[in-house]
Design a protein around this motif. Structure first.
Motif, PDB file in Angstrom:
ATOM      1  N   ALA A  18       1.036  -1.490  -0.107  1.00  0.00           N
ATOM      2  CA  ALA A  18      -0.184  -0.121   0.075  1.00  0.00           C
ATOM      3  C   ALA A  18       0.862   1.230   0.122  1.00  0.00           C
ATOM      4  O   ALA A  18       0.146   2.147   0.118  1.00  0.00           O
ATOM      5  CB  ALA A  18      -0.983  -0.298   1.166  1.00  0.00           C
ATOM      6  N   GLU A  31       5.982   1.701 -10.782  1.00  0.00           N
ATOM      7  CA  GLU A  31       4.944   3.343 -10.290  1.00  0.00           C
ATOM      8  C   GLU A  31       5.157   4.169 -11.561  1.00  0.00           C
ATOM      9  O   GLU A  31       4.081   3.967 -11.926  1.00  0.00           O
ATOM     10  CB  GLU A  31       5.443   3.888  -9.266  1.00  0.00           C
ATOM     11  CG  GLU A  31       3.419   4.610  -8.971  1.00  0.00           C
ATOM     12  CD  GLU A  31       2.467   3.610  -8.645  1.00  0.00           C
ATOM     13  OE1 GLU A  31       1.497   3.807  -8.991  1.00  0.00           O
ATOM     14  OE2 GLU A  31       3.122   2.228  -7.429  1.00  0.00           O
ATOM     15  N   THR A  35       1.847   3.976 -14.329  1.00  0.00           N
ATOM     16  CA  THR A  35       1.380   4.857 -15.068  1.00  0.00           C
ATOM     17  C   THR A  35       1.218   5.686 -16.105  1.00  0.00           C
ATOM     18  O   THR A  35       0.545   6.442 -16.155  1.00  0.00           O
ATOM     19  CB  THR A  35       1.281   6.015 -13.404  1.00  0.00           C
ATOM     20  OG1 THR A  35       2.297   6.209 -13.467  1.00  0.00           O
ATOM     21  CG2 THR A  35       0.730   5.351 -12.145  1.00  0.00           C
ATOM     22  N   ALA A  52       0.956   6.796   0.223  1.00  0.00           N
ATOM     23  CA  ALA A  52       0.228   6.264  -0.136  1.00  0.00           C
ATOM     24  C   ALA A  52       0.169   5.695  -1.493  1.00  0.00           C
ATOM     25  O   ALA A  52      -0.034   6.796  -2.126  1.00  0.00           O
ATOM     26  CB  ALA A  52      -1.062   6.248   1.356  1.00  0.00           C
ATOM     27  N   ARG A  53       0.271   4.771  -1.422  1.00  0.00           N
ATOM     28  CA  ARG A  53      -0.038   4.283  -3.428  1.00  0.00           C
ATOM     29  C   ARG A  53      -1.384   4.643  -3.910  1.00  0.00           C
ATOM     30  O   ARG A  53      -1.346   5.145  -5.232  1.00  0.00           O
ATOM     31  CB  ARG A  53      -0.214   2.634  -3.656  1.00  0.00           C
ATOM     32  CG  ARG A  53       0.266   2.521  -4.867  1.00  0.00           C
ATOM     33  CD  ARG A  53       0.259   0.867  -5.320  1.00  0.00           C
ATOM     34  NE  ARG A  53       1.375   0.224  -4.248  1.00  0.00           N
ATOM     35  CZ  ARG A  53       3.261   0.392  -5.405  1.00  0.00           C
ATOM     36  NH1 ARG A  53       2.894   1.035  -5.669  1.00  0.00           N
ATOM     37  NH2 ARG A  53       3.605  -0.095  -3.954  1.00  0.00           N
ATOM     38  N   LYS A  54      -2.608   4.608  -3.211  1.00  0.00           N
ATOM     39  CA  LYS A  54      -3.781   4.793  -3.902  1.00  0.00           C
ATOM     40  C   LYS A  54      -3.832   7.034  -3.782  1.00  0.00           C
ATOM     41  O   LYS A  54      -3.979   7.228  -4.923  1.00  0.00           O
ATOM     42  CB  LYS A  54      -4.357   4.909  -3.098  1.00  0.00           C
ATOM     43  CG  LYS A  54      -5.246   3.066  -3.554  1.00  0.00           C
ATOM     44  CD  LYS A  54      -6.346   3.307  -2.407  1.00  0.00           C
ATOM     45  CE  LYS A  54      -7.428   1.424  -1.668  1.00  0.00           C
ATOM     46  NZ  LYS A  54      -8.499   1.626  -0.626  1.00  0.00           N
ATOM     47  N   ARG A  55      -2.650   7.945  -3.268  1.00  0.00           N
ATOM     48  CA  ARG A  55      -2.692   8.999  -3.873  1.00  0.00           C
ATOM     49  C   ARG A  55      -2.008   9.060  -4.084  1.00  0.00           C
ATOM     50  O   ARG A  55      -1.854   9.648  -5.450  1.00  0.00           O
ATOM     51  CB  ARG A  55      -2.106   9.482  -2.380  1.00  0.00           C
ATOM     52  CG  ARG A  55      -3.833   9.687  -1.048  1.00  0.00           C
ATOM     53  CD  ARG A  55      -3.415  10.341  -0.019  1.00  0.00           C
ATOM     54  NE  ARG A  55      -2.039   9.458   0.904  1.00  0.00           N
ATOM     55  CZ  ARG A  55      -2.658  10.134   2.062  1.00  0.00           C
ATOM     56  NH1 ARG A  55      -2.335  11.271   2.422  1.00  0.00           N
ATOM     57  NH2 ARG A  55      -1.039   9.578   3.027  1.00  0.00           N
ATOM     58  N   GLU A  57      -1.368   7.146  -6.696  1.00  0.00           N
ATOM     59  CA  GLU A  57      -1.785   7.133  -8.030  1.00  0.00           C
ATOM     60  C   GLU A  57      -2.998   7.640  -8.335  1.00  0.00           C
ATOM     61  O   GLU A  57      -3.262   8.192  -9.890  1.00  0.00           O
ATOM     62  CB  GLU A  57      -2.472   5.795  -8.559  1.00  0.00           C
ATOM     63  CG  GLU A  57      -1.688   4.922  -8.440  1.00  0.00           C
ATOM     64  CD  GLU A  57      -1.634   3.167  -8.437  1.00  0.00           C
ATOM     65  OE1 GLU A  57      -3.416   2.901  -8.219  1.00  0.00           O
ATOM     66  OE2 GLU A  57      -1.125   2.330  -8.320  1.00  0.00           O
ATOM     67  N   LYS A  58      -3.737   8.768  -7.302  1.00  0.00           N
ATOM     68  CA  LYS A  58      -4.830   9.483  -8.071  1.00  0.00           C
ATOM     69  C   LYS A  58      -4.241  10.764  -8.077  1.00  0.00           C
ATOM     70  O   LYS A  58      -4.473  11.591  -9.462  1.00  0.00           O
ATOM     71  CB  LYS A  58      -5.534   9.910  -6.126  1.00  0.00           C
ATOM     72  CG  LYS A  58      -6.351  10.649  -6.702  1.00  0.00           C
ATOM     73  CD  LYS A  58      -7.820  10.308  -5.233  1.00  0.00           C
ATOM     74  CE  LYS A  58      -8.465  11.365  -5.570  1.00  0.00           C
ATOM     75  NZ  LYS A  58      -9.603  11.918  -4.579  1.00  0.00           N
TER      76      LYS A  58
END
Length: 62
Positions: A18, A31, A35, A52-55, A57-58
């Protein structure tokens, strides 16, 4: 006395996945490839929003 055999668990694995370690080139490259952005863009995103991976990537628009 024999040493007890240490069993492998997945306890920390999910937590590790994560996160994006901005100082680890292989994680930054992974990453970036995932992306479609540059490695420097990934490092900037990690610096801006945290690891944080989600943030990340977002932030990179994925």
């Amino acid at each position: 006395m024999a040493a007890a055999k240490k069993s492998k668990t997945a306890r920390g694995r999910k937590q590790d996945r994560a996160r994006v370690a901005g100082g680890q080139d292989y994680e930054v490259q992974y990453e970036a490839k995932k992306t479609g952005k540059s490695a420097s863009a990934v490092k900037k995103a990690v610096k801006k929003v945290g690891n944080a991976r989600k943030r990340v990537e977002k932030r990179l628009g994925r």
